[in-house]
Design an enzyme around this catalytic site. Sequence first.
Site, PDB file in Angstrom:
ATOM      1  N   GLY A 202      29.070 -13.937  -2.391  1.00  0.00           N
ATOM      2  CA  GLY A 202      28.660 -13.354  -3.670  1.00  0.00           C
ATOM      3  C   GLY A 202      29.097 -14.202  -4.846  1.00  0.00           C
ATOM      4  O   GLY A 202      28.689 -13.946  -5.990  1.00  0.00           O
TER       5      GLY A 202
ATOM      6  N   ARG B  55      34.816   1.003 -28.040  1.00  0.00           N
ATOM      7  CA  ARG B  55      35.630  -0.211 -28.101  1.00  0.00           C
ATOM      8  C   ARG B  55      35.133  -1.281 -27.130  1.00  0.00           C
ATOM      9  O   ARG B  55      35.344  -2.472 -27.339  1.00  0.00           O
ATOM     10  CB  ARG B  55      37.101   0.111 -27.828  1.00  0.00           C
ATOM     11  N   HIS B  56      34.457  -0.825 -26.094  1.00  0.00           N
ATOM     12  CA  HIS B  56      33.955  -1.785 -25.108  1.00  0.00           C
ATOM     13  C   HIS B  56      32.789  -2.603 -25.677  1.00  0.00           C
ATOM     14  O   HIS B  56      32.611  -3.761 -25.311  1.00  0.00           O
ATOM     15  CB  HIS B  56      33.537  -1.069 -23.829  1.00  0.00           C
TER      16      HIS B  56
ATOM     17  N   ARG C 259      29.240 -11.990   3.956  1.00  0.00           N
ATOM     18  CA  ARG C 259      30.315 -12.365   4.873  1.00  0.00           C
ATOM     19  C   ARG C 259      31.631 -11.691   4.497  1.00  0.00           C
ATOM     20  O   ARG C 259      32.657 -11.926   5.144  1.00  0.00           O
ATOM     21  CB  ARG C 259      30.509 -13.889   4.869  1.00  0.00           C
TER      22      ARG C 259
ATOM     23  N   CYS D  10      24.925 -13.457  -1.413  1.00  0.00           N
ATOM     24  CA  CYS D  10      25.035 -14.709  -0.651  1.00  0.00           C
ATOM     25  C   CYS D  10      26.185 -14.521   0.334  1.00  0.00           C
ATOM     26  O   CYS D  10      26.507 -13.375   0.690  1.00  0.00           O
ATOM     27  CB  CYS D  10      25.189 -15.928  -1.560  1.00  0.00           C
ATOM     28  N   GLY D  11      26.813 -15.592   0.781  1.00  0.00           N
ATOM     29  CA  GLY D  11      27.884 -15.433   1.755  1.00  0.00           C
ATOM     30  C   GLY D  11      29.078 -14.704   1.176  1.00  0.00           C
ATOM     31  O   GLY D  11      29.602 -13.749   1.765  1.00  0.00           O
TER      32      GLY D  11
ATOM     33  N   HIS E 175      20.068 -17.693   2.308  1.00  0.00           N
ATOM     34  CA  HIS E 175      19.817 -17.452   3.740  1.00  0.00           C
ATOM     35  C   HIS E 175      20.872 -16.547   4.362  1.00  0.00           C
ATOM     36  O   HIS E 175      20.575 -15.751   5.246  1.00  0.00           O
ATOM     37  CB  HIS E 175      19.744 -18.787   4.496  1.00  0.00           C
TER      38      HIS E 175
ATOM     39  N   HIS F  84      32.817  -0.401 -18.616  1.00  0.00           N
ATOM     40  CA  HIS F  84      33.520  -1.175 -19.638  1.00  0.00           C
ATOM     41  C   HIS F  84      32.816  -2.475 -20.018  1.00  0.00           C
ATOM     42  O   HIS F  84      32.876  -2.895 -21.167  1.00  0.00           O
ATOM     43  CB  HIS F  84      34.939  -1.518 -19.165  1.00  0.00           C
ATOM     44  N   ASN F  85      32.205  -3.121 -19.039  1.00  0.00           N
ATOM     45  CA  ASN F  85      31.650  -4.460 -19.275  1.00  0.00           C
ATOM     46  C   ASN F  85      30.125  -4.482 -19.367  1.00  0.00           C
ATOM     47  O   ASN F  85      29.541  -5.529 -19.619  1.00  0.00           O
ATOM     48  CB  ASN F  85      32.091  -5.435 -18.175  1.00  0.00           C
TER      49      ASN F  85
END
Length: 152
Positions: free
Chosen positions: A69, A133-134, A110, A66-67, A9, A99-100
């Site tokens: 995250g 390498r990642h 917020r 969300c507020g 919400h 990288h990820n």
Amino acid sequence: MKIAIGNDHVGLDYKNEIKKYIEEKYGYEVINYGTDSKDRFDYPIAGEAVAQAVVSGQADRGILICGTGVGIGLAANKVNGIRCVTCSEPYSALLSRQHNNTNVLSFGARVVGIELAKMIVDAWLGGQFEGGRHQRRIDMLRDIEKKQGKEN
Ligand code: RB5
């Protein structure tokens, strides 16, 4: 590119604005898995729904609001195969792609203003995974899931 988007919400107004922004700027299809009401809505529901959409291939990537995250991002990360970054600035959003290889982004309505949120989305959508390498480290993350017998 199909983007699954979800929110509680608190994230409703941002969801609508970010959905419109992505559709107009990138021409991507944005599929709504969040609430469209300001009534209290438990963030794990939307976090899981978007995560499942991504791991099942219904969407290529997901965005959660969300507020803070945090809660909605935690929910997404409970789903095996999800790498969700919760961030409030574009640098981490970009590097989390490079990288990820993050497949879900979360942020807080917020925490960041709407224009900063758009910059975060731009950085994250534009980032390309660098592999090399990642990839080995991503494989190690998968190994953690496998050790728990929960690999998707
Ligand atoms: C709702 O009050 C709030 O807890 C939620 O939006 C989020 O910030 C949780 O992480």
